[in-house]
Design an enzyme around this catalytic site. Sequence first.
Site, PDB file in Angstrom:
ATOM      1  N   ASP A  13       0.824  -1.233   0.000  1.00 50.80           N
ATOM      2  CA  ASP A  13       0.000   0.000   0.000  1.00 50.80           C
ATOM      3  C   ASP A  13       0.842   1.261   0.000  1.00 50.80           C
ATOM      4  OD1 ASP A  13      -2.257  -1.706   0.379  1.00 50.80           O
ATOM      5  OD2 ASP A  13      -1.835  -1.730   2.522  1.00 50.80           O
ATOM      6  N   GLY A  15       1.536   3.063  -2.437  1.00 53.84           N
ATOM      7  CA  GLY A  15       1.140   4.008  -3.493  1.00 53.84           C
ATOM      8  C   GLY A  15       1.764   3.637  -4.824  1.00 53.84           C
ATOM      9  N   LYS A  16       2.039   2.327  -4.996  1.00 50.79           N
ATOM     10  CA  LYS A  16       2.677   1.863  -6.245  1.00 50.79           C
ATOM     11  C   LYS A  16       1.793   2.129  -7.450  1.00 50.79           C
ATOM     12  CE  LYS A  16       3.067  -2.253  -4.474  1.00 50.79           C
ATOM     13  NZ  LYS A  16       2.654  -1.943  -3.092  1.00 50.79           N
ATOM     14  N   GLY A  17       0.469   2.032  -7.256  1.00 54.13           N
ATOM     15  CA  GLY A  17      -0.465   2.221  -8.364  1.00 54.13           C
ATOM     16  C   GLY A  17      -0.268   3.566  -9.036  1.00 54.13           C
ATOM     17  N   ALA A  39      -3.703  -7.851  -3.853  1.00 56.29           N
ATOM     18  CA  ALA A  39      -3.065  -6.541  -3.971  1.00 56.29           C
ATOM     19  C   ALA A  39      -4.093  -5.587  -4.570  1.00 56.29           C
ATOM     20  CB  ALA A  39      -1.852  -6.637  -4.894  1.00 56.29           C
ATOM     21  N   GLY A  40      -4.189  -4.403  -4.025  1.00 53.24           N
ATOM     22  CA  GLY A  40      -5.136  -3.438  -4.583  1.00 53.24           C
ATOM     23  C   GLY A  40      -4.438  -2.134  -4.856  1.00 53.24           C
ATOM     24  N   HIS A  41      -4.402  -1.732  -6.114  1.00 54.86           N
ATOM     25  CA  HIS A  41      -3.785  -0.449  -6.457  1.00 54.86           C
ATOM     26  C   HIS A  41      -4.878   0.560  -6.733  1.00 54.86           C
ATOM     27  CE1 HIS A  41       0.068  -2.207  -6.656  1.00 54.86           C
ATOM     28  NE2 HIS A  41      -0.041  -2.757  -7.834  1.00 54.86           N
ATOM     29  N   ARG A 142       2.642 -28.875  -6.743  1.00 55.23           N
ATOM     30  CA  ARG A 142       2.547 -29.443  -8.087  1.00 55.23           C
ATOM     31  C   ARG A 142       1.181 -30.027  -8.434  1.00 55.23           C
ATOM     32  NH1 ARG A 142       8.204 -32.419  -7.310  1.00 55.23           N
ATOM     33  NH2 ARG A 142       7.112 -32.819  -5.383  1.00 55.23           N
ATOM     34  N   GLN A 223       2.378  -5.839  -3.363  1.00 56.59           N
ATOM     35  CA  GLN A 223       2.616  -5.846  -1.906  1.00 56.59           C
ATOM     36  C   GLN A 223       3.967  -5.212  -1.566  1.00 56.59           C
ATOM     37  OE1 GLN A 223       1.552  -9.398  -2.810  1.00 56.59           O
ATOM     38  NE2 GLN A 223      -0.561  -9.138  -2.274  1.00 56.59           N
ATOM     39  N   THR A 300      -9.871  -4.582   0.953  1.00 54.86           N
ATOM     40  CA  THR A 300     -10.752  -5.041   2.033  1.00 54.86           C
ATOM     41  C   THR A 300     -11.445  -3.906   2.785  1.00 54.86           C
ATOM     42  OG1 THR A 300      -8.868  -4.952   3.522  1.00 54.86           O
ATOM     43  CG2 THR A 300      -9.301  -7.070   2.481  1.00 54.86           C
ATOM     44  N   ARG A 302     -10.228  -2.506   5.227  1.00 56.24           N
ATOM     45  CA  ARG A 302      -9.777  -2.579   6.633  1.00 56.24           C
ATOM     46  C   ARG A 302      -8.942  -1.362   7.001  1.00 56.24           C
ATOM     47  NH1 ARG A 302      -7.008  -8.500   7.195  1.00 56.24           N
ATOM     48  NH2 ARG A 302      -6.261  -8.009   5.119  1.00 56.24           N
ATOM     49  N   PRO A 303      -9.149  -0.774   8.220  1.00 50.58           N
ATOM     50  CA  PRO A 303      -8.294   0.349   8.620  1.00 50.58           C
ATOM     51  C   PRO A 303      -6.845  -0.114   8.707  1.00 50.58           C
ATOM     52  CG  PRO A 303      -9.890  -0.213  10.362  1.00 50.58           C
ATOM     53  CD  PRO A 303     -10.099  -1.189   9.251  1.00 50.58           C
ATOM     54  N   LEU A 331       4.204  12.310   0.849  1.00 51.35           N
ATOM     55  CA  LEU A 331       4.944  13.244   1.687  1.00 51.35           C
ATOM     56  C   LEU A 331       4.012  14.366   2.141  1.00 51.35           C
ATOM     57  CD1 LEU A 331       7.734  13.898   2.856  1.00 51.35           C
ATOM     58  CD2 LEU A 331       8.209  15.257   0.829  1.00 51.35           C
TER      59      LEU A 331
HETATM   60  P1  GDP Z   1      -0.653   0.580  -3.677  1.00 50.59           P
HETATM   61  O1  GDP Z   1      -1.298  -0.746  -3.477  1.00 50.59           O
HETATM   62  O2  GDP Z   1       0.795   0.517  -3.326  1.00 50.59           O
HETATM   63  O3  GDP Z   1      -0.899   1.151  -5.044  1.00 50.59           O
HETATM   64  O4  GDP Z   1      -1.307   1.608  -2.655  1.00 50.59           O
HETATM   65  P2  GDP Z   1      -2.862   1.916  -2.428  1.00 50.59           P
HETATM   66  O5  GDP Z   1      -3.515   2.073  -3.741  1.00 50.59           O
HETATM   67  O6  GDP Z   1      -3.441   0.959  -1.503  1.00 50.59           O
HETATM   68  O7  GDP Z   1      -2.777   3.293  -1.646  1.00 50.59           O
HETATM   69  C1  GDP Z   1      -2.303   4.394  -2.203  1.00 50.59           C
HETATM   70  C2  GDP Z   1      -3.331   5.481  -2.077  1.00 50.59           C
HETATM   71  O8  GDP Z   1      -2.628   6.680  -1.915  1.00 50.59           O
HETATM   72  C3  GDP Z   1      -4.192   5.683  -3.282  1.00 50.59           C
HETATM   73  O9  GDP Z   1      -5.472   6.120  -2.889  1.00 50.59           O
HETATM   74  C4  GDP Z   1      -3.465   6.761  -4.078  1.00 50.59           C
HETATM   75  O10 GDP Z   1      -4.325   7.529  -4.908  1.00 50.59           O
HETATM   76  C5  GDP Z   1      -2.927   7.580  -2.958  1.00 50.59           C
HETATM   77  N1  GDP Z   1      -1.663   8.255  -3.214  1.00 50.59           N
HETATM   78  C6  GDP Z   1      -0.585   7.821  -3.906  1.00 50.59           C
HETATM   79  N2  GDP Z   1       0.420   8.700  -3.813  1.00 50.59           N
HETATM   80  C7  GDP Z   1      -0.050   9.718  -3.024  1.00 50.59           C
HETATM   81  C8  GDP Z   1       0.546  10.919  -2.509  1.00 50.59           C
HETATM   82  O11 GDP Z   1       1.694  11.246  -2.760  1.00 50.59           O
HETATM   83  N3  GDP Z   1      -0.231  11.704  -1.701  1.00 50.59           N
HETATM   84  C9  GDP Z   1      -1.510  11.375  -1.379  1.00 50.59           C
HETATM   85  N4  GDP Z   1      -2.178  12.184  -0.589  1.00 50.59           N
HETATM   86  N5  GDP Z   1      -2.087  10.252  -1.835  1.00 50.59           N
HETATM   87  C10 GDP Z   1      -1.367   9.438  -2.637  1.00 50.59           C
END
Ligand code: GDP
Length: 427
Positions: A13, A15-17, A39-41, A142, A223, A300, A302-303, A331
Amino acid sequence: MPTVAVVGAQWGDEGKGKIIDLLAEKVDMVARFSGGSNAGHTVVNPQGEFKLHLVPSGVFHPGVTCVIGNGVVIDPAVLMGEIDGLKARGVAVDRFFVSDRAHLIMPYHLLLDGLEEESRGKGAIGTTRRGIGPAYMDKVGRIGIRAGDLLERDTFREGLSQAIEQKNRIITGLYKAEPVKLDEIYDQYCQYGERLAPFITSTDLMVAEALEQNKKVLLEGAQGTLLDIDFGTYPFVTSTTTMAGGACGGLGLGPLRFDGIAGVFKAYCTRVGSGPMPTELLDETGERIREHANERGATTGRPRRCGWFDGVVGRYSARVNGFSSFILTRLDILSIMPSIKVCTAYKLDGETVVDPPYSASALARCEPVYEELPGWNIDITTARKFDDLPEQARSYVKRLEELLGCPASVISVGERREQTVIVRELF
Ligand code: GDP
C-alpha cells in the site's frame, strides 16, 4: 534505463499504483510479476479513480503493453470483472496478455483460505481470504491449474479431478464442510477459458522480445518487501516473493537485465492485518495520520495501522532488494505534523540493533529509537521540483537518503499524476 523494477519497500500500500501509472507514460511495457488479487492499487488519473487488483496500472496508456507474468496467481472471475469494468469506463484493454504459466485461483482455494484462517483462531495471519495462499501452495505442491490449461480441456479436466479429490478429503475430513463439485468447476472454468483465450500467451517470450528490441520495460511488483515469503515478517507475510529479484522467476528474465530497482516507500509506515510493526502509533498521532490520509485497504476496506517511518526496516529493504533509488509517496500527508519522527535503530532486550531480527516475536519486542525532525506545516501538493519543497521537507528526504543508502528518484506529493517531483529520471 530500459528495464526498471518498481517494488513495495514496506508492508504494501505504498502508493505503487499511482507511481506505475505515472511511469507507464514513458515505457513500452508494464509487466507484473507477483501476487494476486489480494493486492489493490488505486489510480487517480484524468479518466477517473480506479481500483485495480490484477490488471497492471499501465493499462491507462494506449501504447503500453500490459503483461501478467507467470509469478502472479489469477482469479479468472476477478480478472474478467476488472476487464469488463475498465471497458465499461472507456479504457481499452487490447494490449493486455496473461502468461500461460500463471496459476489460477480455484473455488476450493477461496474456501480453504477461509477455513484455514478460521481454524487459526487467535493466531490468524490476517489473510485477505482471496485464495492466494492456497493457490501458491498448490503451485509448489505441483497440483496447480495454470491459465494455459484452460485451453487444453482434457489436460485441464484430468488435473482438476486429481486436485479436487485431494481438496475434498481435506474439506470434508478436516473441516467437516461441504465438498466442491468437479463438473460445476470444470464447466465454469471452461467458460472463463473461452473468454480469456485471446489474452493467454507465452508472456516470457514477449518480455524477451521487448528487451531484445531495447524497449522500455517496467517490472511491477505487488505488496511490499516486509510481506515477502522469505524476507518478510514471517509468518505474517504473503505467499510469494514480493522483492525485485522475484521479477526474474515471475516473468522469465535474467538478473543481468535489470538497469534499475526502485523501492516505493510511504513517507510514514502502514500495515494491514496482524504481525509486528515496531513504529506503530497506537495513540492520537496514529489516529490523526489514519484519518487525514484515509488509510483503509483498497481490497478489504480494513483500517490500516499507522506509524512513523521505520529506517531500520527501510535500510533492510534497500539491502535485500538492492535498490538503486527510492520513490517516496504521500509526503504531503506529513504536512499536518508539527514535528516528524524517524526510527533509526531499535532497542531489543537492552541492546541497540540496526538490522531487524529475523523472528516476528523478537521484532514485536523491538522498541523504536527515534530522531525528531522539524515539520513544515504548509501545503506541498503544488511542489513540482525538489527546490519547491520547504527546507524541512528537503531535510527529511535527505535524512531518508542517508538512512536508506540510496538517492530519492521520485517524490509524490498528492494522488494525481502531476502532483509529483521527479528528482532523477527512472527511464
Ligand atoms: P498501492 O497498493 O501501493 O498502489 O497503494 P494503495 O492504492 O493501496 O494506496 C495508495 C493510495 O494513496 C491511493 O489512494 C493513491 O491515490 C494515494 N496516493 C498515492 N500517492 C499519493 C501521494 O503522494 N499523496 C496522497 N495524498 N495520496 C497518494
